[in-house]
Write a protein that holds these residues in place. Structure first.
Motif, PDB file in Angstrom:
ATOM      1  N   PRO A   1       1.381  24.462   1.301  1.00 30.80           N
ATOM      2  CA  PRO A   1       2.131  23.242   1.632  1.00 30.80           C
ATOM      3  C   PRO A   1       1.837  22.146   0.605  1.00 30.80           C
ATOM      4  CG  PRO A   1       0.200  23.425   3.044  1.00 30.80           C
ATOM      5  CD  PRO A   1       0.229  24.669   2.199  1.00 30.80           C
ATOM      6  N   VAL A   2       2.842  21.759  -0.155  1.00 33.69           N
ATOM      7  CA  VAL A   2       2.652  20.828  -1.268  1.00 33.69           C
ATOM      8  C   VAL A   2       3.544  19.605  -1.094  1.00 33.69           C
ATOM      9  CG1 VAL A   2       2.984  20.511  -3.763  1.00 33.69           C
ATOM     10  CG2 VAL A   2       1.949  22.623  -2.900  1.00 33.69           C
ATOM     11  N   VAL A   3       2.989  18.449  -1.405  1.00 36.10           N
ATOM     12  CA  VAL A   3       3.761  17.208  -1.485  1.00 36.10           C
ATOM     13  C   VAL A   3       3.652  16.701  -2.919  1.00 36.10           C
ATOM     14  CG1 VAL A   3       4.053  14.850  -0.654  1.00 36.10           C
ATOM     15  CG2 VAL A   3       3.293  16.647   0.931  1.00 36.10           C
ATOM     16  N   PHE A   4       4.784  16.467  -3.547  1.00 33.26           N
ATOM     17  CA  PHE A   4       4.794  15.996  -4.929  1.00 33.26           C
ATOM     18  C   PHE A   4       4.869  14.465  -4.973  1.00 33.26           C
ATOM     19  CE2 PHE A   4       6.617  20.317  -5.594  1.00 33.26           C
ATOM     20  CZ  PHE A   4       5.626  20.794  -6.418  1.00 33.26           C
ATOM     21  N   TRP A   5       4.053  13.893  -5.865  1.00 34.88           N
ATOM     22  CA  TRP A   5       4.021  12.443  -6.081  1.00 34.88           C
ATOM     23  C   TRP A   5       4.191  12.158  -7.565  1.00 34.88           C
ATOM     24  CZ3 TRP A   5       3.561   9.598  -1.610  1.00 34.88           C
ATOM     25  CH2 TRP A   5       3.059  10.264  -0.494  1.00 34.88           C
ATOM     26  N   ASP A   6       4.679  10.969  -7.881  1.00 34.50           N
ATOM     27  CA  ASP A   6       4.896  10.601  -9.280  1.00 34.50           C
ATOM     28  C   ASP A   6       4.947   9.079  -9.354  1.00 34.50           C
ATOM     29  OD1 ASP A   6       5.668  10.239 -11.906  1.00 34.50           O
ATOM     30  OD2 ASP A   6       7.463  11.476 -11.789  1.00 34.50           O
ATOM     31  N   LEU A   7       4.094   8.486 -10.185  1.00 34.94           N
ATOM     32  CA  LEU A   7       4.110   7.030 -10.334  1.00 34.94           C
ATOM     33  C   LEU A   7       5.476   6.520 -10.780  1.00 34.94           C
ATOM     34  CD1 LEU A   7       1.002   7.144 -10.019  1.00 34.94           C
ATOM     35  CD2 LEU A   7       0.858   5.438 -11.815  1.00 34.94           C
ATOM     36  N   PHE A   8       6.215   7.364 -11.499  1.00 31.74           N
ATOM     37  CA  PHE A   8       7.514   6.952 -12.021  1.00 31.74           C
ATOM     38  C   PHE A   8       8.662   7.376 -11.106  1.00 31.74           C
ATOM     39  CE2 PHE A   8       4.613   7.749 -15.593  1.00 31.74           C
ATOM     40  CZ  PHE A   8       4.545   6.474 -16.118  1.00 31.74           C
ATOM     41  N   GLY A   9       8.345   8.094 -10.034  1.00 37.66           N
ATOM     42  CA  GLY A   9       9.365   8.468  -9.065  1.00 37.66           C
ATOM     43  C   GLY A   9      10.363   9.493  -9.552  1.00 37.66           C
ATOM     44  N   GLU A  10      10.021  10.237 -10.586  1.00 35.61           N
ATOM     45  CA  GLU A  10      10.970  11.188 -11.158  1.00 35.61           C
ATOM     46  C   GLU A  10      10.761  12.609 -10.633  1.00 35.61           C
ATOM     47  OE1 GLU A  10      10.309  10.779 -15.321  1.00 35.61           O
ATOM     48  OE2 GLU A  10      11.208   8.770 -15.438  1.00 35.61           O
ATOM     49  N   GLN A  11       9.514  13.032 -10.514  1.00 37.66           N
ATOM     50  CA  GLN A  11       9.224  14.397 -10.086  1.00 37.66           C
ATOM     51  C   GLN A  11       8.472  14.451  -8.756  1.00 37.66           C
ATOM     52  OE1 GLN A  11       8.125  17.242 -13.373  1.00 37.66           O
ATOM     53  NE2 GLN A  11       7.664  15.347 -14.467  1.00 37.66           N
ATOM     54  N   GLY A  12       8.531  13.362  -8.021  1.00 43.33           N
ATOM     55  CA  GLY A  12       7.854  13.302  -6.730  1.00 43.33           C
ATOM     56  C   GLY A  12       8.073  11.946  -6.086  1.00 43.33           C
ATOM     57  N   HIS A  13       7.538  11.773  -4.902  1.00 45.25           N
ATOM     58  CA  HIS A  13       7.653  10.480  -4.227  1.00 45.25           C
ATOM     59  C   HIS A  13       6.915   9.419  -5.043  1.00 45.25           C
ATOM     60  CE1 HIS A  13       9.237  12.595  -0.801  1.00 45.25           C
ATOM     61  NE2 HIS A  13       8.111  13.268  -0.610  1.00 45.25           N
ATOM     62  N   PRO A  14       7.493   8.232  -5.162  1.00 45.10           N
ATOM     63  CA  PRO A  14       6.805   7.173  -5.907  1.00 45.10           C
ATOM     64  C   PRO A  14       5.492   6.781  -5.236  1.00 45.10           C
ATOM     65  CG  PRO A  14       9.113   6.601  -5.508  1.00 45.10           C
ATOM     66  CD  PRO A  14       8.800   7.796  -4.659  1.00 45.10           C
ATOM     67  N   ILE A  15       4.488   6.515  -6.049  1.00 43.93           N
ATOM     68  CA  ILE A  15       3.235   5.946  -5.544  1.00 43.93           C
ATOM     69  C   ILE A  15       3.171   4.508  -6.018  1.00 43.93           C
ATOM     70  CG2 ILE A  15       0.721   5.989  -5.685  1.00 43.93           C
ATOM     71  CD1 ILE A  15       0.759   8.931  -5.840  1.00 43.93           C
ATOM     72  N   ARG A  16       3.056   3.595  -5.077  1.00 44.69           N
ATOM     73  CA  ARG A  16       2.983   2.175  -5.440  1.00 44.69           C
ATOM     74  C   ARG A  16       1.808   1.517  -4.731  1.00 44.69           C
ATOM     75  NH1 ARG A  16       8.238   2.632  -3.509  1.00 44.69           N
ATOM     76  NH2 ARG A  16       9.846   2.954  -5.093  1.00 44.69           N
ATOM     77  N   THR A  17       1.316   0.488  -5.360  1.00 39.67           N
ATOM     78  CA  THR A  17       0.432  -0.447  -4.693  1.00 39.67           C
ATOM     79  C   THR A  17       0.896  -1.833  -5.091  1.00 39.67           C
ATOM     80  OG1 THR A  17      -1.874  -1.066  -4.281  1.00 39.67           O
ATOM     81  CG2 THR A  17      -1.286  -0.562  -6.557  1.00 39.67           C
ATOM     82  N   THR A  18       0.360  -2.853  -4.464  1.00 34.51           N
ATOM     83  CA  THR A  18       0.740  -4.209  -4.839  1.00 34.51           C
ATOM     84  C   THR A  18      -0.270  -4.765  -5.840  1.00 34.51           C
ATOM     85  OG1 THR A  18      -0.525  -5.245  -3.054  1.00 34.51           O
ATOM     86  CG2 THR A  18       1.729  -4.571  -2.556  1.00 34.51           C
ATOM     87  N   ILE A  19       0.169  -5.741  -6.592  1.00 38.30           N
ATOM     88  CA  ILE A  19      -0.727  -6.424  -7.520  1.00 38.30           C
ATOM     89  C   ILE A  19      -1.936  -6.976  -6.763  1.00 38.30           C
ATOM     90  CG2 ILE A  19      -0.971  -8.495  -8.946  1.00 38.30           C
ATOM     91  CD1 ILE A  19       0.474  -6.391 -10.463  1.00 38.30           C
ATOM     92  N   SER A  20      -1.675  -7.522  -5.569  1.00 35.17           N
ATOM     93  CA  SER A  20      -2.753  -8.106  -4.777  1.00 35.17           C
ATOM     94  C   SER A  20      -3.801  -7.061  -4.414  1.00 35.17           C
ATOM     95  CB  SER A  20      -2.176  -8.741  -3.501  1.00 35.17           C
ATOM     96  OG  SER A  20      -3.174  -9.388  -2.764  1.00 35.17           O
ATOM     97  N   GLU A  21      -3.359  -5.855  -4.017  1.00 35.06           N
ATOM     98  CA  GLU A  21      -4.305  -4.819  -3.625  1.00 35.06           C
ATOM     99  C   GLU A  21      -5.058  -4.246  -4.827  1.00 35.06           C
ATOM    100  OE1 GLU A  21      -1.914  -2.073  -1.463  1.00 35.06           O
ATOM    101  OE2 GLU A  21      -2.211  -3.081   0.454  1.00 35.06           O
ATOM    102  N   MET A  22      -4.408  -4.186  -5.968  1.00 37.89           N
ATOM    103  CA  MET A  22      -5.102  -3.709  -7.171  1.00 37.89           C
ATOM    104  C   MET A  22      -6.248  -4.652  -7.521  1.00 37.89           C
ATOM    105  SD  MET A  22      -5.520  -1.686  -9.831  1.00 37.89           S
ATOM    106  CE  MET A  22      -4.080  -0.648 -10.039  1.00 37.89           C
TER     107      MET A  22
END
Length: 525
Positions: free
Chosen positions: A99-120
């Protein structure tokens, strides 16, 4: 040993296991290119998953995505895999998917991963932007002012707006917070533009990642394998390293203390681990070691994957109890130092010349030492590594699309949300100020001072939305009377609770972001 992971068969005939109860004590998978390191990583991930342990791993070359599909007897090298399984006595060996879930910071090859500037937060952001001490101090002031004013810092546009405001009001902010120079602000702005050009803006915004989504099992009880598409991300190595460090810190903040569980809550594979430590200041290296040491008690096992074991500093390497060392080549003095260092980290086996064996290991063979049930490392053994059951190699675009379509998070993160934040608030303030200046010029200061303010406070905005919500509740009661449905909603109570809820929504970003930053910042300082 029920449930423990079978790693392979040692030269002396002993089976080598990774004990689940010790898997949160971290590990190292090392070896030169082409020695079987990636296959070992894939094998570990699918075995953790089969035992109900979720996994996070970065696919830096694009060849780990095949873990989502079963292997095939008609595939290339399948005869070697099947022969290895037979040699190891794996009577139950059969190809299977995961069972695999694909992620991608750029949202091209998986679900986008985001955080907020405040949380970073300013500490990690300063590292990402390669700021010096003075510039980092200015960034701290920007974050503090935003917190005090209740301004949400969600994306790069918000931060750019805050920096522009800071430059325009540098003298006033200097008086209150300390030295703020336009030169420092300008440098930060240029670094943000550079980050934006590398695609970094995709990482900041909403909806932000809920870390709990990494920790789950499918209907069969198998842990999800979260695969981050990192082939494009690797073109920005500092973004890659900072993102994974942020993710570790966020896991540490989000998860409760569990001590030493029967099995990990999550196993985190940090591939290309040298990028985390390249040119890192000593103070930050100390804090990384601290994060690795402390996150163990949250039930998270961190496994560094790298070509050369000396890429991982000694203070961090000392935390890595489970080791799989593939072949190294002694071509350079640095290679020779790496071989010596690797040999010295293992518990001595009087029947094995470890330094020599490291240079003689064949593909799919490794030196293995894991923590035993009592926490002591096992004697290092030369071991034939088990073959994976999933596909070796990449997926087709169609296969990836099908798997993403069946993802439990389909639609949750795919559409970016842009709610009112610092950029909009500051733009409105500037607009109001310009309008007021024009009115002063046209009507005179005393006349303008009698007029009501144009901008409203956070509370006033919340109350306005609450009144609207209450009106909606009243309409619902009226509709209920017509349809025969009863409603216990009280319009006045709804207005109050809606106002509080709306206010909480507006404040959630600054307060939650500040809390997460305090955790991360405390570790990063």
């Amino acid at each position: 040993m029920d449930g423990d992971i079978f790693l392979g068969l040692a030269a002396n005939g002993e089976k080598q296991f990774l004990h689940l109860g010790q898997a949160n004590r971290h590990g190292l998978v090392a070896g030169a290119t082409g020695t079987g390191k990636t296959v070992t990583l894939q094998d570990l991930a699918e075995n953790f998953s089969a035992r109900g342990v979720p996994v996070f791993m970065a696919d830096v070359k694009g060849d780990l995505a095949g873990i989502a599909m079963p292997g095939s007897s008609t595939a290339k090298n399948s005869d070697k895999l099947e022969a290895r399984a037979k040699e190891l006595g794996m009577d139950d060996y059969a190809y299977s998917d995961n069972p695999v879930v694909f992620w991608d910071l750029f949202g091209e090859q998986g679900h986008p991963i985001r955080t907020t500037i405040s949380e970073m937060g300013p500490q990690l952001l300063a590292r990402l932007l390669d700021l010096n001490e003075t510039q980092s101090g200015v960034l701290d002031i920007v974050f503090r002012y935003a917190d005090e004013q209740g301004l949400l810092l969600l994306d790069l546009a918000d931060l750019q707006s805050m920096l522009a405001f800071t430059a325009e009001n540098a003298s006033e902010l200097t008086t209150k917070y300390g030295n703020v120079t336009k030169a420092s602000v300008g440098t930060i702005q240029r670094q943000l533009l550079s980050l934006d050009s590398q695609g970094g803006a995709q990482f900041f915004g909403e909806p932000a990642l809920e870390i709990a989504d990494f920790i789950g099992t499918d209907e069969k009880g198998r842990g999800y394998i979260n695969v981050l598409a990192a082939d494009k991300l690797m073109r920005s190595p500092k973004l890659y390293a900072t993102f994974l460090l942020w993710l570790l810190a966020d896991l540490f903040e989000a998860l409760p203390e569990v001590g030493d569980p029967e099995k990990p809550k999550l196993v985190f594979f940090f591939d290309e681990a040298h990028l985390l430590f390249d040119d890192v200041p000593d103070a930050l290296e100390d804090k990384i070691e601290q994060v690795v040491r402390l996150i163990r008690s949250k039930g998270v096992g961190v496994y560094f994957v790298t070509q050369n074991p000396i890429d991982v500093p000694e203070k961090v390497a000392g935390q890595l109890g489970n080791r799989v060392q593939h072949a190294l080549r002694a071509f350079t003095p640095r290679d020779q130092r790496a071989i010596k260092a690797a040999a010295e980290t293992f518990r001595i086996n009087p029947d094995l010349d470890v330094a020599q064996a490291i240079t003689e290991l064949k593909v799919g063979e490794a030196l293995v030492s894991t923590l035993q049930d009592d926490g002591a490392p096992s004697v290092v053994q030369r071991t034939l590594i088990v073959p994976p059951r999933s596909r070796l190699g990449p997926l087709t675009a169609q296969e990836r699309a099908i798997i993403m379509g069946a993802s439990p998070f389909q639609g949750k993160y795919d559409t970016r949300v842009n709610r009112e934040s610092a950029e909009e608030v500051l733009a409105q303030k500037a607009q109001d100020a310009a309008a007021t200046a024009q009115e002063v010029e046209e009507k005179g200061r005393e006349e303008v001072a009698k007029q009501p303010r144009k901008s409203t406070s956070i509370w006033e905005k919340a109350m306005k939305r609450a009144v609207s919500a209450a009106a909606g509740s009243g309409a619902a009661i009226a509709a209920g009377a017509i349809t025969g449905r009863k409603s216990r909603a009280n319009p006045m109570k709804t207005a109050t609770s809606s106002a509080l809820g709306s206010l909480a929504t507006d404040l959630a970003g600054p307060l939650a972001g500040r809390f997460v930053r305090n955790i991360i910042g405390g570790l990063m300082r």
